[in-house]
Write an enzyme that holds these catalytic residues in place. Sequence first.
Site, PDB file in Angstrom:
ATOM      1  N   LYS A  13     -18.824  63.971 -47.035  1.00 27.54           N
ATOM      2  CA  LYS A  13     -18.495  63.026 -48.106  1.00 27.54           C
ATOM      3  C   LYS A  13     -17.158  63.377 -48.782  1.00 27.54           C
ATOM      4  O   LYS A  13     -16.334  62.507 -49.013  1.00 27.54           O
ATOM      5  CB  LYS A  13     -19.599  63.013 -49.187  1.00 27.54           C
ATOM      6  CG  LYS A  13     -20.980  62.652 -48.666  1.00 27.54           C
ATOM      7  CD  LYS A  13     -21.999  62.541 -49.796  1.00 27.54           C
ATOM      8  CE  LYS A  13     -22.307  63.840 -50.518  1.00 27.54           C
ATOM      9  NZ  LYS A  13     -23.066  64.833 -49.720  1.00 27.54           N
ATOM     10  N   ARG A  88     -27.385  60.831 -57.312  1.00 27.64           N
ATOM     11  CA  ARG A  88     -28.266  61.653 -56.485  1.00 27.64           C
ATOM     12  C   ARG A  88     -29.733  61.440 -56.838  1.00 27.64           C
ATOM     13  O   ARG A  88     -30.590  62.078 -56.218  1.00 27.64           O
ATOM     14  CB  ARG A  88     -27.929  63.118 -56.709  1.00 27.64           C
ATOM     15  CG  ARG A  88     -27.012  63.749 -55.658  1.00 27.64           C
ATOM     16  CD  ARG A  88     -26.794  65.163 -56.101  1.00 27.64           C
ATOM     17  NE  ARG A  88     -26.380  66.115 -55.130  1.00 27.64           N
ATOM     18  CZ  ARG A  88     -25.133  66.485 -54.890  1.00 27.64           C
ATOM     19  NH1 ARG A  88     -24.131  65.872 -55.488  1.00 27.64           N
ATOM     20  NH2 ARG A  88     -24.875  67.457 -54.051  1.00 27.64           N
ATOM     21  N   ARG A 133     -17.869  78.880 -51.199  1.00 24.86           N
ATOM     22  CA  ARG A 133     -18.694  78.283 -52.258  1.00 24.86           C
ATOM     23  C   ARG A 133     -19.999  79.044 -52.410  1.00 24.86           C
ATOM     24  O   ARG A 133     -20.677  79.327 -51.428  1.00 24.86           O
ATOM     25  CB  ARG A 133     -19.005  76.816 -51.909  1.00 24.86           C
ATOM     26  CG  ARG A 133     -18.043  75.851 -52.536  1.00 24.86           C
ATOM     27  CD  ARG A 133     -18.309  74.442 -52.116  1.00 24.86           C
ATOM     28  NE  ARG A 133     -19.645  73.960 -52.490  1.00 24.86           N
ATOM     29  CZ  ARG A 133     -19.974  72.679 -52.479  1.00 24.86           C
ATOM     30  NH1 ARG A 133     -19.106  71.772 -52.122  1.00 24.86           N
ATOM     31  NH2 ARG A 133     -21.193  72.315 -52.820  1.00 24.86           N
TER      32      ARG A 133
HETATM   33  P1  AMP Z   1     -21.723  68.802 -54.407  1.00 25.67           P
HETATM   34  O1  AMP Z   1     -20.345  69.368 -54.401  1.00 25.67           O
HETATM   35  O2  AMP Z   1     -21.716  67.310 -54.548  1.00 25.67           O
HETATM   36  O3  AMP Z   1     -22.534  69.242 -53.239  1.00 25.67           O
HETATM   37  O4  AMP Z   1     -22.444  69.350 -55.715  1.00 25.67           O
HETATM   38  C1  AMP Z   1     -22.625  70.739 -55.919  1.00 25.67           C
HETATM   39  C2  AMP Z   1     -23.758  70.955 -56.909  1.00 25.67           C
HETATM   40  O5  AMP Z   1     -23.435  70.346 -58.155  1.00 25.67           O
HETATM   41  C3  AMP Z   1     -25.087  70.344 -56.517  1.00 25.67           C
HETATM   42  O6  AMP Z   1     -25.831  71.164 -55.647  1.00 25.67           O
HETATM   43  C4  AMP Z   1     -25.759  70.207 -57.886  1.00 25.67           C
HETATM   44  O7  AMP Z   1     -26.184  71.457 -58.387  1.00 25.67           O
HETATM   45  C5  AMP Z   1     -24.591  69.760 -58.745  1.00 25.67           C
HETATM   46  N1  AMP Z   1     -24.423  68.291 -58.711  1.00 25.67           N
HETATM   47  C6  AMP Z   1     -23.356  67.601 -58.241  1.00 25.67           C
HETATM   48  N2  AMP Z   1     -23.528  66.284 -58.378  1.00 25.67           N
HETATM   49  C7  AMP Z   1     -24.752  66.114 -58.928  1.00 25.67           C
HETATM   50  C8  AMP Z   1     -25.520  64.968 -59.288  1.00 25.67           C
HETATM   51  N3  AMP Z   1     -25.067  63.719 -59.103  1.00 25.67           N
HETATM   52  N4  AMP Z   1     -26.749  65.186 -59.847  1.00 25.67           N
HETATM   53  C9  AMP Z   1     -27.216  66.423 -60.049  1.00 25.67           C
HETATM   54  N5  AMP Z   1     -26.562  67.549 -59.710  1.00 25.67           N
HETATM   55  C10 AMP Z   1     -25.327  67.405 -59.151  1.00 25.67           C
END
Ligand code: AMP
Length: 187
Positions: A13, A88, A133
């Site tokens: 994404k 999400r 990360r």
């Molecule tokens: P990502 O980079 O989108 O994979 O997000 C990394 C982390 O941020 C996720 O594993 C969640 O802990 C938090 N996070 C990001 N976006 C959301 C969302 N829309 N709702 C809840 N937690 C989020």
Amino acid sequence: MNIILFGPPGAGKGTQSKRLVQSRGWVQLSTGDMLRDARKAGTELGNRVAGIMDRGELVSDEIVIALINERLPEADAAGGAIFDGFPRTVPQAEALDRLLAERSSPIAKVVRLVVDQDELVARVEKRAAEEGRADDTVDAFKVRLKAYNDQTAPLIPFYTGQNKLVDVDGMGSMDEVSARINAALDA
Ligand code: AMP
């Protein structure tokens, strides 16, 4: 045009959002990036979400909805947004619909990147080596995949019901996937 790039962790994404920013001039609104920025800046919010993120759990709907709301003026100015990693949960999707209805700029399409589970694991391992990360460990990835299956996958029937979901094969090279996304957006 506002779109959502949807899919499990490691589906591509973020990479594909950045390509759409380049090709279409829209803004990428990634709640994951916003939260990582808050952590880097050492804000109170950043400190509050650090442990949750590192375990691979979801932060509260309230927090991410507020972050997105703050950034919607940028989407207006750019003529569109790519929502990446948001929504999400169903409450997040309902909140987004409300916020966009107020601006008369609803979600046009939800592009779902479909990737085999083995490939997801391989991509996350690669990203762990390249970017370091904290949530790309095997344990955190399992929690993130479970969060996706339990809390995020219900958005598939949600957006199917709105007639907005388009499945795109997310396997193959970045260029191949980009070409498929562009074809889906232009269809
Ligand atoms: P990502 O980079 O989108 O994979 O997000 C990394 C982390 O941020 C996720 O594993 C969640 O802990 C938090 N996070 C990001 N976006 C959301 C969302 N829309 N709702 C809840 N937690 C989020």
